[in-house]
Design a protein around this motif. Sequence first.
Motif, PDB file in Angstrom:
ATOM      1  N   GLU A 163       0.621  -1.114   0.121  1.00 40.29           N
ATOM      2  CA  GLU A 163      -0.081   0.100  -0.203  1.00 40.29           C
ATOM      3  C   GLU A 163       0.920   1.259  -0.080  1.00 40.29           C
ATOM      4  OE1 GLU A 163      -2.660  -1.024   3.299  1.00 40.29           O
ATOM      5  OE2 GLU A 163      -3.876  -1.914   1.784  1.00 40.29           O
ATOM      6  N   MET A 164       2.072   1.225   0.576  1.00 41.01           N
ATOM      7  CA  MET A 164       2.788   2.488   0.566  1.00 41.01           C
ATOM      8  C   MET A 164       3.703   2.449  -0.894  1.00 41.01           C
ATOM      9  SD  MET A 164       6.381   3.140   3.012  1.00 41.01           S
ATOM     10  CE  MET A 164       5.592   2.419   4.385  1.00 41.01           C
ATOM     11  N   ARG A 181       1.189   4.259  -3.351  1.00 41.97           N
ATOM     12  CA  ARG A 181       1.219   5.419  -2.878  1.00 41.97           C
ATOM     13  C   ARG A 181       2.500   6.377  -3.353  1.00 41.97           C
ATOM     14  NH1 ARG A 181      -0.923   3.824   2.103  1.00 41.97           N
ATOM     15  NH2 ARG A 181       0.941   4.152   3.074  1.00 41.97           N
ATOM     16  N   GLY A 221       2.244   6.777  -6.944  1.00 42.09           N
ATOM     17  CA  GLY A 221       1.050   7.561  -7.407  1.00 42.09           C
ATOM     18  C   GLY A 221       0.106   6.733  -8.526  1.00 42.09           C
ATOM     19  N   GLY A 252      -2.536   4.864  -6.905  1.00 39.98           N
ATOM     20  CA  GLY A 252      -3.917   4.541  -6.168  1.00 39.98           C
ATOM     21  C   GLY A 252      -5.084   4.387  -6.876  1.00 39.98           C
TER      22      GLY A 252
END
Length: 182
Positions: A81-82, A85, A88, A90
């Motif tokens: 998930e990191m 992000r 870019g 998501g």
Amino acid sequence: MHIIAGNAKGRKLQAPKGSKTRPTSDRVREAIFSIVGDLVLDALVLDLYAGTGSMGLEALSRGARQAVFVEKDISALRCLEMNIRLCGCGDRSNVVKRPALNYLEKPGPGGGFDLVFADPPYTGDLGTLTLLAISKHAKSFKSCLIILEHAPGGPPGPVPENMGVVDNRKYGNVGVTFIRFN
């Protein structure tokens, strides 16, 4: 470990500590995407046993339309998930928090995956079980290219009858087999 090419090129990816997650090295990823080539453009990608998400994120960086990441390990999910992000991505990513074989029992409506990356643990028979599960849902995967990572020396077991090996490569201690439906 970095994104190699595309709009997120150079972004450093996070990986969980320890040896539980085995991210695909930059060298192996670069070789795989050289073979995949333009098939990644506007592709719907499935990244099974996603770990850090390096395969799906590399695909998104190179022009894939959307990626579904399937991972069950909590520490890998945090990094995944990191990394989404950091890259870019998501808005073009869907994270499924469950075992890959469980996901493959009901791959979701519509299907139509173009590329499937599968990097199960090399021990046991998860590679074979993954191919069998995909073969049972041919409608969702019929036109896809499956890229299976495994220990060197060929696929980890027999390829289902409705599939065929397109190519098989070895990169150090990693084997990569490219598979399509017949």
